[in-house]
Motif scaffolding. Structure first.
Motif, PDB file in Angstrom:
ATOM      1  N   ILE A 153       0.815  -1.213   0.000  1.00 32.38           N
ATOM      2  CA  ILE A 153       0.000   0.000   0.000  1.00 32.38           C
ATOM      3  C   ILE A 153       0.851   1.265   0.000  1.00 32.38           C
ATOM      4  O   ILE A 153       0.389   2.347  -0.379  1.00 32.38           O
ATOM      5  CB  ILE A 153      -0.986  -0.002   1.205  1.00 32.38           C
ATOM      6  CG1 ILE A 153      -2.260   0.757   0.843  1.00 32.38           C
ATOM      7  CG2 ILE A 153      -0.336   0.527   2.464  1.00 32.38           C
ATOM      8  CD1 ILE A 153      -3.029   0.159  -0.318  1.00 32.38           C
TER       9      ILE A 153
ATOM     10  N   THR B  62      -0.107   4.717  -1.904  1.00 38.03           N
ATOM     11  CA  THR B  62      -0.317   5.927  -1.119  1.00 38.03           C
ATOM     12  C   THR B  62       0.435   7.106  -1.734  1.00 38.03           C
ATOM     13  O   THR B  62      -0.056   8.247  -1.723  1.00 38.03           O
ATOM     14  CB  THR B  62       0.111   5.699   0.343  1.00 38.03           C
ATOM     15  OG1 THR B  62      -0.702   4.666   0.913  1.00 38.03           O
ATOM     16  CG2 THR B  62      -0.044   6.963   1.174  1.00 38.03           C
TER      17      THR B  62
ATOM     18  N   TYR C  65      -1.746   8.298  -4.390  1.00 36.51           N
ATOM     19  CA  TYR C  65      -2.892   8.993  -3.800  1.00 36.51           C
ATOM     20  C   TYR C  65      -2.521  10.419  -3.399  1.00 36.51           C
ATOM     21  O   TYR C  65      -3.253  11.376  -3.694  1.00 36.51           O
ATOM     22  CB  TYR C  65      -3.382   8.195  -2.588  1.00 36.51           C
ATOM     23  CG  TYR C  65      -4.352   8.916  -1.684  1.00 36.51           C
ATOM     24  CD1 TYR C  65      -5.647   9.220  -2.101  1.00 36.51           C
ATOM     25  CD2 TYR C  65      -3.977   9.293  -0.393  1.00 36.51           C
ATOM     26  CE1 TYR C  65      -6.533   9.875  -1.265  1.00 36.51           C
ATOM     27  CE2 TYR C  65      -4.859   9.931   0.461  1.00 36.51           C
ATOM     28  CZ  TYR C  65      -6.134  10.229   0.017  1.00 36.51           C
ATOM     29  OH  TYR C  65      -7.006  10.883   0.845  1.00 36.51           O
TER      30      TYR C  65
ATOM     31  N   ALA D  10      -5.775   0.394   7.455  1.00 41.15           N
ATOM     32  CA  ALA D  10      -7.166   0.339   6.999  1.00 41.15           C
ATOM     33  C   ALA D  10      -7.896   1.657   7.252  1.00 41.15           C
ATOM     34  O   ALA D  10      -8.781   2.046   6.473  1.00 41.15           O
ATOM     35  CB  ALA D  10      -7.892  -0.812   7.690  1.00 41.15           C
TER      36      ALA D  10
ATOM     37  N   ALA E  98      -8.504   4.453   4.633  1.00 38.55           N
ATOM     38  CA  ALA E  98      -9.615   4.323   3.692  1.00 38.55           C
ATOM     39  C   ALA E  98     -10.773   5.254   4.026  1.00 38.55           C
ATOM     40  O   ALA E  98     -11.658   5.468   3.195  1.00 38.55           O
ATOM     41  CB  ALA E  98     -10.101   2.871   3.672  1.00 38.55           C
TER      42      ALA E  98
ATOM     43  N   VAL F 104      -6.700  -3.085  -6.904  1.00 40.08           N
ATOM     44  CA  VAL F 104      -6.996  -1.668  -7.159  1.00 40.08           C
ATOM     45  C   VAL F 104      -7.473  -1.481  -8.599  1.00 40.08           C
ATOM     46  O   VAL F 104      -8.486  -0.815  -8.862  1.00 40.08           O
ATOM     47  CB  VAL F 104      -5.748  -0.802  -6.884  1.00 40.08           C
ATOM     48  CG1 VAL F 104      -5.973   0.637  -7.363  1.00 40.08           C
ATOM     49  CG2 VAL F 104      -5.416  -0.791  -5.389  1.00 40.08           C
TER      50      VAL F 104
ATOM     51  N   SER G  87     -11.966   4.269  -5.019  1.00 41.39           N
ATOM     52  CA  SER G  87     -12.642   3.027  -4.648  1.00 41.39           C
ATOM     53  C   SER G  87     -11.652   1.868  -4.622  1.00 41.39           C
ATOM     54  O   SER G  87     -11.628   1.056  -3.683  1.00 41.39           O
ATOM     55  CB  SER G  87     -13.770   2.738  -5.640  1.00 41.39           C
ATOM     56  OG  SER G  87     -14.439   1.544  -5.300  1.00 41.39           O
TER      57      SER G  87
ATOM     58  N   TYR H 263      -8.326   2.134  -4.345  1.00 40.60           N
ATOM     59  CA  TYR H 263      -7.323   2.403  -3.308  1.00 40.60           C
ATOM     60  C   TYR H 263      -7.853   2.026  -1.932  1.00 40.60           C
ATOM     61  O   TYR H 263      -7.140   1.414  -1.118  1.00 40.60           O
ATOM     62  CB  TYR H 263      -6.945   3.879  -3.367  1.00 40.60           C
ATOM     63  CG  TYR H 263      -6.022   4.352  -2.271  1.00 40.60           C
ATOM     64  CD1 TYR H 263      -4.750   3.803  -2.111  1.00 40.60           C
ATOM     65  CD2 TYR H 263      -6.402   5.378  -1.401  1.00 40.60           C
ATOM     66  CE1 TYR H 263      -3.900   4.245  -1.116  1.00 40.60           C
ATOM     67  CE2 TYR H 263      -5.555   5.826  -0.413  1.00 40.60           C
ATOM     68  CZ  TYR H 263      -4.309   5.259  -0.267  1.00 40.60           C
ATOM     69  OH  TYR H 263      -3.463   5.699   0.729  1.00 40.60           O
ATOM     70  N   ARG H 264      -9.107   2.355  -1.669  1.00 37.22           N
ATOM     71  CA  ARG H 264      -9.689   2.023  -0.367  1.00 37.22           C
ATOM     72  C   ARG H 264      -9.781   0.513  -0.176  1.00 37.22           C
ATOM     73  O   ARG H 264      -9.527  -0.001   0.917  1.00 37.22           O
ATOM     74  CB  ARG H 264     -11.077   2.666  -0.248  1.00 37.22           C
ATOM     75  CG  ARG H 264     -11.025   4.170   0.028  1.00 37.22           C
ATOM     76  CD  ARG H 264     -12.375   4.811  -0.161  1.00 37.22           C
ATOM     77  NE  ARG H 264     -12.385   6.175   0.336  1.00 37.22           N
ATOM     78  CZ  ARG H 264     -13.235   7.116  -0.079  1.00 37.22           C
ATOM     79  NH1 ARG H 264     -14.141   6.810  -1.005  1.00 37.22           N
ATOM     80  NH2 ARG H 264     -13.180   8.334   0.420  1.00 37.22           N
ATOM     81  N   LEU H 265     -10.145  -0.210  -1.219  1.00 40.54           N
ATOM     82  CA  LEU H 265     -10.176  -1.674  -1.124  1.00 40.54           C
ATOM     83  C   LEU H 265      -8.775  -2.205  -0.819  1.00 40.54           C
ATOM     84  O   LEU H 265      -8.610  -3.091   0.033  1.00 40.54           O
ATOM     85  CB  LEU H 265     -10.691  -2.265  -2.436  1.00 40.54           C
ATOM     86  CG  LEU H 265     -10.656  -3.796  -2.535  1.00 40.54           C
ATOM     87  CD1 LEU H 265     -11.562  -4.432  -1.480  1.00 40.54           C
ATOM     88  CD2 LEU H 265     -11.068  -4.257  -3.945  1.00 40.54           C
TER      89      LEU H 265
ATOM     90  N   LEU I  93      -6.374  -0.681   0.745  1.00 38.82           N
ATOM     91  CA  LEU I  93      -6.042  -0.355   2.129  1.00 38.82           C
ATOM     92  C   LEU I  93      -6.641  -1.366   3.103  1.00 38.82           C
ATOM     93  O   LEU I  93      -5.971  -1.813   4.048  1.00 38.82           O
ATOM     94  CB  LEU I  93      -6.542   1.051   2.471  1.00 38.82           C
ATOM     95  CG  LEU I  93      -5.755   2.232   1.898  1.00 38.82           C
ATOM     96  CD1 LEU I  93      -6.583   3.506   1.992  1.00 38.82           C
ATOM     97  CD2 LEU I  93      -4.427   2.418   2.636  1.00 38.82           C
ATOM     98  N   VAL I  94      -7.878  -1.716   2.884  1.00 37.16           N
ATOM     99  CA  VAL I  94      -8.549  -2.658   3.783  1.00 37.16           C
ATOM    100  C   VAL I  94      -7.886  -4.035   3.707  1.00 37.16           C
ATOM    101  O   VAL I  94      -7.628  -4.685   4.734  1.00 37.16           O
ATOM    102  CB  VAL I  94     -10.051  -2.749   3.443  1.00 37.16           C
ATOM    103  CG1 VAL I  94     -10.716  -3.874   4.236  1.00 37.16           C
ATOM    104  CG2 VAL I  94     -10.740  -1.415   3.748  1.00 37.16           C
TER     105      VAL I  94
END
Length: 473
Positions: A280, A284, A287, A342, A345, A412, A432, A434-436, A438-439
């Motif tokens: 990640i 990041t 991001y 996480a 996110a 991603v 969307s 990127y958040r997945l 991260l989790v």
């Protein structure tokens, strides 16, 4: 640590660690500037970054074994010399071919240098408490390099010239060599062993092929004939390696290491840590610059508090582990990291640097607390296996990090494509995905916490009756 020479030996090892960790990520934010200056295409740009990782990961097992056999100080100095000269050549590069070749040679030097650092610490600090403190300092310096890489890369490429991201290694290398020649005492495997040529060849082919496939798979297509063939070569060479190690009297890697539940459990934990964190870390950076609009320098600065807290936490991790038990402190650190990763996110396209700081600082604190994972494994390994055990650990970390970037990258990208296919905007699609990522990364690091609890608790439940006997092997 009353012996002054031991302290300076640790400084030399720490400087070498800083240099090799720095070159893992210093180039990332400087790539756009290098691309414009050398007129790089996409393939050239990717290989400027990847050629270092390819030789670094592919040859690290060899570096660890050569250190045990031929002398850790000797291999340290040879690796340092190769790395420093290659850095100078990279700074002088006037074309992409020379730069890629120089980066590949840098990786060769780093592959010889990196496994010797922990092996030298293990041989120099024979007292368990001193060794654990030294490993904590080693980890703190590595954490600082994680932050210094993007920051120095951004500042030098924006305000000086990109060549200095390589030239900076030259004075550091000269200083480190001077310290090492004076302070580091030579150590090696006390038992005469063969070189295990077939093990060297098989491991190099397998690791290099696997690294190449992970680097190139996304661009060439995971189902493309060349990538499938490369994975097949990696698997066949790995099977050859195992067969070779079982057949020889003096294997390069004693496979009995993996039957030790402390070693294997810690290795699984470390790989999950690297898979999640490095997987990640790369996205990041995208991001921060692509979504939040940070400049390269500002993006680098955003990582600094994380690394500073990681460094402070790493330096104090031995005291915390001594007070609460390594299995508790490392498990807490990895769980904290997982939750903090996480939690990023929760932020979107309007986040500020200050908004991100609580999560980034928590990642740093948790990361620093994981250092006793390495120290505990060093403590249970015979000293004559220190180099190769360090090589296995560092190789596993590099490959797990690459695997994290690859697999989380696929998640991603797949999520992005799905959102775009439903008519979503490109920015929303990236967020969307990127958040997945991260989790998933946070969940993997948290799973690593469970592996660390099991491995380190077993180590503490089985105390070493005669530590000197274990260290001598």
């Amino acid at each position: 640590m009353d012996d002054r020479r031991n302290i300076w030996a640790l400084v030399a090892v720490a400087l070498a660690t800083f240099m090799t960790y720095l070159d893992n990520n210093i180039i990332n934010v400087a790539i756009p500037v290098i691309q414009d200056d050398l007129d790089l295409g996409t393939a050239g740009m990717e290989w400027v970054v990847s050629s270092y990782i390819l030789t670094f990961a592919g040859l690290m097992l060899i570096g660890g074994r050569l250190a045990d056999l031929l002398g850790r100080r000797r291999i340290f100095l040879i690796g340092l010399g190769i790395f420093t000269l290659a850095s100078f050549a990279a700074g002088l590069s006037g074309n992409v071919e020379t730069l890629i070749a120089s980066r590949a040679v840098q990786g060769v030097g780093a592959a010889l240098l990196t496994p010797t650092t922990l092996a030298i610490i293990s041989a120099t600090f024979t007292d368990k408490r001193e060794r654990n403190v030294a490993v904590g300092i080693w980890g703190a310096v590595g954490a600082l390099a994680l932050a210094a890489g993007p920051l120095l890369g951004g500042v030098l490429s924006e305000h000086v010239t990109w060549e200095w991201i390589f030239f900076i290694n030259v004075p550091l290398g000269v200083i480190t060599a001077g310290l090492a020649m004076w302070a580091i005492t030579e150590s090696r495997d006390p038992v005469e062993r063969g070189l295990d040529l077939w093990g060297l060849v098989a491991s190099t082919i397998s690791l290099t092929a696997l690294t190449f496939a992970l680097i190139e798979g996304n661009g060439r297509g995971w189902s493309s004939p060349e990538i499938l063939a490369t994975f097949a070569i990696a698997a066949i060479a790995a099977a050859w390696f195992v067969a070779a190690e079982l057949a020889v009297d003096d294997p390069m890697v004693d496979l009995a290491l993996f039957r030790d539940r402390v070693f294997s459990g810690a290795l699984v934990s470390l790989m999950l840590w690297a898979f999640g964190l490095f997987g990640i870390y790369f996205f990041t950076s995208l991001y921060l610059q692509g979504v939040l609009g940070f400049s390269p320098t500002k993006a680098g600065l955003t990582f600094v508090p994380m690394a500073l807290f990681m460094a402070v936490s790493a330096a104090g991790s031995e005291a915390v582990a001594h007070r609460f038990g390594a299995h508790r402190s490392v498990t807490f650190g990895m769980a904290l990291m997982g939750v903090a990763i996480a939690s990023v996110a929760l932020f979107g396209q309007d986040a500020s640097m200050l908004d991100l700081m609580p999560s980034f600082i928590a990642i740093g604190i948790g990361g620093g607390l994981t250092i006793p994972l390495t120290a505990t494994v060093l403590g249970v390994m015979p000293q004559d296996q220190a180099g190769v055990a360090s090589g296995v650990f560092n190789t596993s970390r590099e490959l797990a990090g690459l695997l994290g970037i690859t697999i989380i990258g696929v998640l991603v990208t797949s999520r992005q494509d799905a959102v775009l296919g439903d008519g979503g905007m490109p920015l929303d699609a990236f967020l969307s995905g990127y958040r997945l990522g991260l989790v998933v990364a946070g969940a993997l690091v948290t799973a690593g916490a469970l592996a660390a609890w099991a491995a380190l608790r077993r180590a503490e439940d089985e105390p070493v009756a005669d530590e000197d006997a274990v260290l001598v092997g």
